[in-house]
Design a protein around this motif. Structure first.
Motif, PDB file in Angstrom:
ATOM      1  N   THR A  95      -1.029  -0.795   4.654  1.00 21.41           N
ATOM      2  CA  THR A  95      -0.661  -1.144   3.281  1.00 21.41           C
ATOM      3  C   THR A  95      -1.419  -0.278   2.289  1.00 21.41           C
ATOM      4  O   THR A  95      -0.839   0.255   1.331  1.00 21.41           O
ATOM      5  CB  THR A  95      -0.958  -2.631   3.018  1.00 21.41           C
ATOM      6  OG1 THR A  95      -0.181  -3.432   3.924  1.00 21.41           O
ATOM      7  CG2 THR A  95      -0.616  -3.002   1.586  1.00 21.41           C
ATOM      8  N   GLU A  96      -2.714  -0.122   2.535  1.00 19.46           N
ATOM      9  CA  GLU A  96      -3.555   0.673   1.640  1.00 19.46           C
ATOM     10  C   GLU A  96      -3.100   2.136   1.602  1.00 19.46           C
ATOM     11  O   GLU A  96      -3.101   2.772   0.544  1.00 19.46           O
ATOM     12  CB  GLU A  96      -5.007   0.607   2.117  1.00 19.46           C
ATOM     13  CG  GLU A  96      -5.976   1.426   1.279  1.00 19.46           C
ATOM     14  CD  GLU A  96      -7.378   1.424   1.859  1.00 19.46           C
ATOM     15  OE1 GLU A  96      -8.193   2.238   1.391  1.00 19.46           O
ATOM     16  OE2 GLU A  96      -7.644   0.630   2.784  1.00 19.46           O
ATOM     17  N   ARG A  97      -2.694   2.655   2.747  1.00 18.09           N
ATOM     18  CA  ARG A  97      -2.311   4.064   2.847  1.00 18.09           C
ATOM     19  C   ARG A  97      -0.815   4.308   2.596  1.00 18.09           C
ATOM     20  O   ARG A  97      -0.375   5.456   2.598  1.00 18.09           O
ATOM     21  CB  ARG A  97      -2.676   4.592   4.241  1.00 18.09           C
ATOM     22  CG  ARG A  97      -4.172   4.648   4.521  1.00 18.09           C
ATOM     23  CD  ARG A  97      -4.819   5.788   3.769  1.00 18.09           C
ATOM     24  NE  ARG A  97      -6.230   5.892   3.997  1.00 18.09           N
ATOM     25  CZ  ARG A  97      -6.857   6.997   4.411  1.00 18.09           C
ATOM     26  NH1 ARG A  97      -6.146   8.089   4.656  1.00 18.09           N
ATOM     27  NH2 ARG A  97      -8.155   7.022   4.571  1.00 18.09           N
TER      28      ARG A  97
END
Length: 288
Positions: A95-97
């Motif tokens: 999700t972060e990337r």
């Protein structure tokens, strides 16, 4: 025997863990060669893969129990549940990337297969297994680094080679502990070998010929990935790939002359460090 705890109708991956970590792998995993900000996402994928591999290889849990844990990991990674700690951690990284779970889900297909499939008939069948068990890991690392998908074919060839090297080094252990054989049955038969030969103290001539034949085919894969490091834009990742390729080339050469049933094939620490240093320096100098 491992005590298998059951919660919400499925066993937990932690109860099936082997205790193995990245420092015990044959090839570098998120080494200090890579940029610091890229190592954590790669380790999240490794811990996810390590947990799933341990589940699939657990000798005391039934196939149904192991598949139940893997199903929980799959549903968690897909965002349909929160049962698996390792899958939740990887999902957060994705999700972060801004990455998809495709590579992790593909990887789970291999471990699910390990719960029910113990033999491979042909070389092509084995490569088909590697498409799920090995290639997704390389593609994930490339995605984390923002590399082009044009690098995937070379990455796939290298990852398949690494997987087959591991299979050959561990062929006796896999047979004795798990009754699992990754040496293609057709190759064994062509060379006059039998599956039971893997239980002996040393390789029979037929088994030895099969291992050499597979090592030669692995050399072909390494040839297909020879330009991989040079294709990578990230300099540090390029160096790590060159190191891994050099280690793999050395191990493949050993498998052509050494018997994994009765002789050491794995590199000793000093040998691995020397090969890594020479490969890394060569890549930095632009010679590989």
């Amino acid at each position: 025997m491992i005590d298998i705890a059951t919660a919400a109708g499925s066993t937990t991956a932690g109860k099936l863990a082997s205790g193995k970590d990245h420092r015990q792998e044959n090839f570098p995993v998120a080494s200090i060669v890579l940029k610091r900000e890229q190592r954590a996402p790669i380790m999240a994928f490794y811990r996810f893969a390590r947990a799933a591999d341990d589940v699939a290889d657990n000798p005391t849990a039934s196939a149904a129990e192991r598949l139940s844990v893997l199903a929980a990991m799959r549903s968690t990674l897909a965002g349909e549940s929160d049962e698996s700690e390792e899958a939740r951690a990887l999902r957060a990284v994705l999700t972060e990337r801004g990455l998809t779970p495709r590579h992790g889900l593909d990887l789970l297909t291999a471990f699910e297969r390990d719960c029910t499939v113990a033999r491979y008939r042909t070389w092509d069948d084995l490569i088909g297994y590697c498409r799920h068990s090995a290639m997704p890991a390389g593609r994930y690392v490339l995605d984390v680094h923002g590399e082009s998908q044009a690098t995937w074919p070379a990455s796939d060839a290298l990852c398949a080679a690494l997987q087959i090297i591991n299979h050959l080094q561990d062929c006796a252990k896999d047979f004795r502990a798990l009754d699992r054989v990754y040496l293609p049955l057709e190759m064994l038969a062509e060379n006059g070998a039998e599956v039971g030969d893997l239980g002996g103290p040393a390789a029979t001539p037929g088994l030895r010929a099969t291992i050499e034949q597979m090592a030669t085919r692995t050399d072909d894969l390494l040839g297909q990935s020879a330009s991989f490091a040079a294709q990578i834009r990230d300099r540090r990742l390029s160096v790590e790939v060159a190191i891994i390729h050099r280690l793999a080339t050395s191990l493949t050469a050993r498998l052509k002359t050494r018997d994994p049933l009765s002789q050491r094939v794995h590199h000793r620490r000093r040998e691995a460090l020397w090969l890594a240093a020479t490969a890394g320096l060569s890549r930095l100098a632009g010679r590989s």
